[in-house]
Motif scaffolding. Structure first.
Motif, PDB file in Angstrom:
ATOM      1  N   CYS A 168      54.944 -27.031  63.837  1.00  8.43           N
ATOM      2  CA  CYS A 168      53.720 -27.557  63.221  1.00  8.43           C
ATOM      3  C   CYS A 168      53.174 -28.712  64.042  1.00  8.43           C
ATOM      4  O   CYS A 168      51.954 -28.822  64.253  1.00  8.43           O
ATOM      5  CB  CYS A 168      53.972 -27.984  61.778  1.00  8.43           C
ATOM      6  SG  CYS A 168      54.196 -26.598  60.653  1.00  8.43           S
ATOM      7  N   SER A 169      54.049 -29.551  64.503  1.00  8.78           N
ATOM      8  CA  SER A 169      53.642 -30.686  65.330  1.00  8.78           C
ATOM      9  C   SER A 169      53.011 -30.195  66.637  1.00  8.78           C
ATOM     10  O   SER A 169      51.972 -30.698  67.079  1.00  8.78           O
ATOM     11  CB  SER A 169      54.853 -31.569  65.604  1.00  8.78           C
ATOM     12  OG  SER A 169      54.499 -32.704  66.321  1.00  8.78           O
ATOM     13  N   ILE A 170      53.617 -29.205  67.253  1.00  3.71           N
ATOM     14  CA  ILE A 170      53.077 -28.643  68.498  1.00  3.71           C
ATOM     15  C   ILE A 170      51.710 -28.015  68.236  1.00  3.71           C
ATOM     16  O   ILE A 170      50.764 -28.219  69.017  1.00  3.71           O
ATOM     17  CB  ILE A 170      54.069 -27.618  69.093  1.00  3.71           C
ATOM     18  CG1 ILE A 170      55.303 -28.335  69.618  1.00  3.71           C
ATOM     19  CG2 ILE A 170      53.410 -26.794  70.197  1.00  3.71           C
ATOM     20  CD1 ILE A 170      56.446 -27.405  69.993  1.00  3.71           C
ATOM     21  N   ASN A 225      76.796 -19.764  51.252  1.00  2.00           N
ATOM     22  CA  ASN A 225      75.750 -20.660  50.758  1.00  2.00           C
ATOM     23  C   ASN A 225      75.649 -21.912  51.633  1.00  2.00           C
ATOM     24  O   ASN A 225      74.561 -22.364  51.984  1.00  2.00           O
ATOM     25  CB  ASN A 225      76.023 -21.026  49.301  1.00  2.00           C
ATOM     26  CG  ASN A 225      74.876 -21.758  48.660  1.00  2.00           C
ATOM     27  OD1 ASN A 225      73.718 -21.496  48.955  1.00  2.00           O
ATOM     28  ND2 ASN A 225      75.197 -22.675  47.768  1.00  2.00           N
ATOM     29  N   GLN A 226      76.810 -22.461  51.981  1.00  2.00           N
ATOM     30  CA  GLN A 226      76.818 -23.656  52.831  1.00  2.00           C
ATOM     31  C   GLN A 226      76.220 -23.341  54.193  1.00  2.00           C
ATOM     32  O   GLN A 226      75.431 -24.123  54.727  1.00  2.00           O
ATOM     33  CB  GLN A 226      78.255 -24.188  52.979  1.00  2.00           C
ATOM     34  CG  GLN A 226      78.350 -25.513  53.680  1.00  2.00           C
ATOM     35  CD  GLN A 226      77.608 -26.615  52.948  1.00  2.00           C
ATOM     36  OE1 GLN A 226      77.533 -26.652  51.739  1.00  2.00           O
ATOM     37  NE2 GLN A 226      77.017 -27.523  53.695  1.00  2.00           N
ATOM     38  N   ALA A 227      76.578 -22.197  54.752  1.00  2.00           N
ATOM     39  CA  ALA A 227      76.031 -21.798  56.052  1.00  2.00           C
ATOM     40  C   ALA A 227      74.516 -21.610  55.963  1.00  2.00           C
ATOM     41  O   ALA A 227      73.767 -22.017  56.870  1.00  2.00           O
ATOM     42  CB  ALA A 227      76.698 -20.517  56.540  1.00  2.00           C
ATOM     43  N   LEU A 228      74.059 -21.027  54.864  1.00  2.00           N
ATOM     44  CA  LEU A 228      72.620 -20.832  54.678  1.00  2.00           C
ATOM     45  C   LEU A 228      71.890 -22.166  54.522  1.00  2.00           C
ATOM     46  O   LEU A 228      70.758 -22.322  55.006  1.00  2.00           O
ATOM     47  CB  LEU A 228      72.354 -19.932  53.469  1.00  2.00           C
ATOM     48  CG  LEU A 228      72.724 -18.457  53.646  1.00  2.00           C
ATOM     49  CD1 LEU A 228      72.603 -17.712  52.331  1.00  2.00           C
ATOM     50  CD2 LEU A 228      71.857 -17.812  54.718  1.00  2.00           C
ATOM     51  N   LYS A 229      72.508 -23.123  53.872  1.00  2.00           N
ATOM     52  CA  LYS A 229      71.893 -24.447  53.739  1.00  2.00           C
ATOM     53  C   LYS A 229      71.738 -25.110  55.106  1.00  2.00           C
ATOM     54  O   LYS A 229      70.709 -25.722  55.397  1.00  2.00           O
ATOM     55  CB  LYS A 229      72.730 -25.343  52.815  1.00  2.00           C
ATOM     56  CG  LYS A 229      72.588 -25.019  51.351  1.00  2.00           C
ATOM     57  CD  LYS A 229      73.454 -25.944  50.499  1.00  2.00           C
ATOM     58  CE  LYS A 229      73.331 -25.639  49.034  1.00  2.00           C
ATOM     59  NZ  LYS A 229      74.157 -26.530  48.213  1.00  2.00           N
ATOM     60  N   ALA A 234      68.188 -26.012  56.933  1.00  2.00           N
ATOM     61  CA  ALA A 234      67.841 -27.330  57.471  1.00  2.00           C
ATOM     62  C   ALA A 234      67.381 -27.215  58.924  1.00  2.00           C
ATOM     63  O   ALA A 234      66.390 -27.841  59.327  1.00  2.00           O
ATOM     64  CB  ALA A 234      69.035 -28.277  57.357  1.00  2.00           C
ATOM     65  N   LYS A 235      68.090 -26.401  59.713  1.00  2.00           N
ATOM     66  CA  LYS A 235      67.707 -26.220  61.112  1.00  2.00           C
ATOM     67  C   LYS A 235      66.334 -25.559  61.210  1.00  2.00           C
ATOM     68  O   LYS A 235      65.494 -25.965  62.028  1.00  2.00           O
ATOM     69  CB  LYS A 235      68.745 -25.363  61.846  1.00  2.00           C
ATOM     70  CG  LYS A 235      70.036 -26.083  62.124  1.00  2.00           C
ATOM     71  CD  LYS A 235      71.029 -25.161  62.831  1.00  2.00           C
ATOM     72  CE  LYS A 235      72.349 -25.856  63.078  1.00  2.00           C
ATOM     73  NZ  LYS A 235      73.307 -24.948  63.725  1.00  2.00           N
ATOM     74  N   LEU A 236      66.098 -24.548  60.378  1.00  2.25           N
ATOM     75  CA  LEU A 236      64.805 -23.868  60.409  1.00  2.25           C
ATOM     76  C   LEU A 236      63.674 -24.775  59.941  1.00  2.25           C
ATOM     77  O   LEU A 236      62.557 -24.708  60.476  1.00  2.25           O
ATOM     78  CB  LEU A 236      64.859 -22.593  59.555  1.00  2.25           C
ATOM     79  CG  LEU A 236      65.694 -21.450  60.125  1.00  2.25           C
ATOM     80  CD1 LEU A 236      65.802 -20.312  59.115  1.00  2.25           C
ATOM     81  CD2 LEU A 236      65.101 -20.946  61.436  1.00  2.25           C
ATOM     82  N   ALA A 237      63.956 -25.629  58.963  1.00  2.00           N
ATOM     83  CA  ALA A 237      62.935 -26.573  58.502  1.00  2.00           C
ATOM     84  C   ALA A 237      62.570 -27.538  59.629  1.00  2.00           C
ATOM     85  O   ALA A 237      61.383 -27.842  59.840  1.00  2.00           O
ATOM     86  CB  ALA A 237      63.436 -27.332  57.273  1.00  2.00           C
ATOM     87  N   GLU A 238      63.573 -28.007  60.344  1.00  2.00           N
ATOM     88  CA  GLU A 238      63.314 -28.901  61.476  1.00  2.00           C
ATOM     89  C   GLU A 238      62.525 -28.169  62.567  1.00  2.00           C
ATOM     90  O   GLU A 238      61.576 -28.703  63.133  1.00  2.00           O
ATOM     91  CB  GLU A 238      64.643 -29.423  62.042  1.00  2.00           C
ATOM     92  CG  GLU A 238      64.467 -30.418  63.175  1.00  2.00           C
ATOM     93  CD  GLU A 238      65.794 -30.922  63.711  1.00  2.00           C
ATOM     94  OE1 GLU A 238      65.766 -31.637  64.728  1.00  2.00           O
ATOM     95  OE2 GLU A 238      66.849 -30.588  63.137  1.00  2.00           O
ATOM     96  N   TYR A 239      62.904 -26.930  62.838  1.00  2.00           N
ATOM     97  CA  TYR A 239      62.201 -26.133  63.846  1.00  2.00           C
ATOM     98  C   TYR A 239      60.755 -25.914  63.431  1.00  2.00           C
ATOM     99  O   TYR A 239      59.831 -26.029  64.256  1.00  2.00           O
ATOM    100  CB  TYR A 239      62.932 -24.795  64.013  1.00  2.00           C
ATOM    101  CG  TYR A 239      62.344 -23.881  65.051  1.00  2.00           C
ATOM    102  CD1 TYR A 239      62.446 -24.191  66.410  1.00  2.00           C
ATOM    103  CD2 TYR A 239      61.704 -22.706  64.682  1.00  2.00           C
ATOM    104  CE1 TYR A 239      61.911 -23.350  67.365  1.00  2.00           C
ATOM    105  CE2 TYR A 239      61.172 -21.865  65.631  1.00  2.00           C
ATOM    106  CZ  TYR A 239      61.270 -22.192  66.980  1.00  2.00           C
ATOM    107  OH  TYR A 239      60.741 -21.350  67.920  1.00  2.00           O
TER     108      TYR A 239
END
Length: 133
Positions: free
Chosen positions: A96-98, A78-82, A86-91
């Motif tokens: 989206c910005s690009i 679960n911790q690894a998935l969190k 977070a990394k995928l949300a940032e990506y």
């Protein structure tokens, strides 16, 4: 009454008392024996119940240990998935910005970049056919 009559009456009364006492003692012995047997059976039942409970405790401890280990693994996953989320949300935010920048480039709208506004307001230089001398 004669002495012999009194004596036989006395003996008969005490003989009855002795018989009653003997019967009572016999009854008491039987009752005590039944009580002992009941107590022994109760002890045997309790010993069996204890053995059964010990087996259940052993089995439940094994299940608890298995479940505890599984819970620890799930918590780590679960911790690894969190972290991955977070990394995928940032990506995704970066993508989206690009995409937004790309759409702005396609539409020619760069309102949030001041240096682009200066260039977009410039008129092209038109040259006329001048003769070369």
């Amino acid at each position: 009454m004669s002495l012999s009559c009194k004596r036989s009456e006395y003996e008969a009364r005490y003989a009855n008392m002795d018989e009653k006492k003997r019967k009572r003692m016999e009854s008491n012995r039987e009752s005590a024996k039944r009580s002992r047997l009941k107590r022994e059976q109760r002890v045997k039942d309790l010993v069996n119940e204890i053995a059964t409970m010990k087996e259940q405790i052993f089995e439940l401890n094994g299940q608890y240990n298995d479940l505890s280990q599984r819970a620890r693994i799930l918590l780590q996953e679960n911790q690894a998935l969190k972290v991955e989320k977070a990394k995928l949300a940032e990506y995704l935010d970066n993508l989206c910005s690009i995409c937004m920048r790309f759409r702005q480039m396609q539409s020619g709208c760069f309102s949030n970049q001041p240096w682009q506004q200066a260039y977009s307001q410039m008129q092209p230089i038109i040259t006329t056919g001048m003769s070369e001398s």
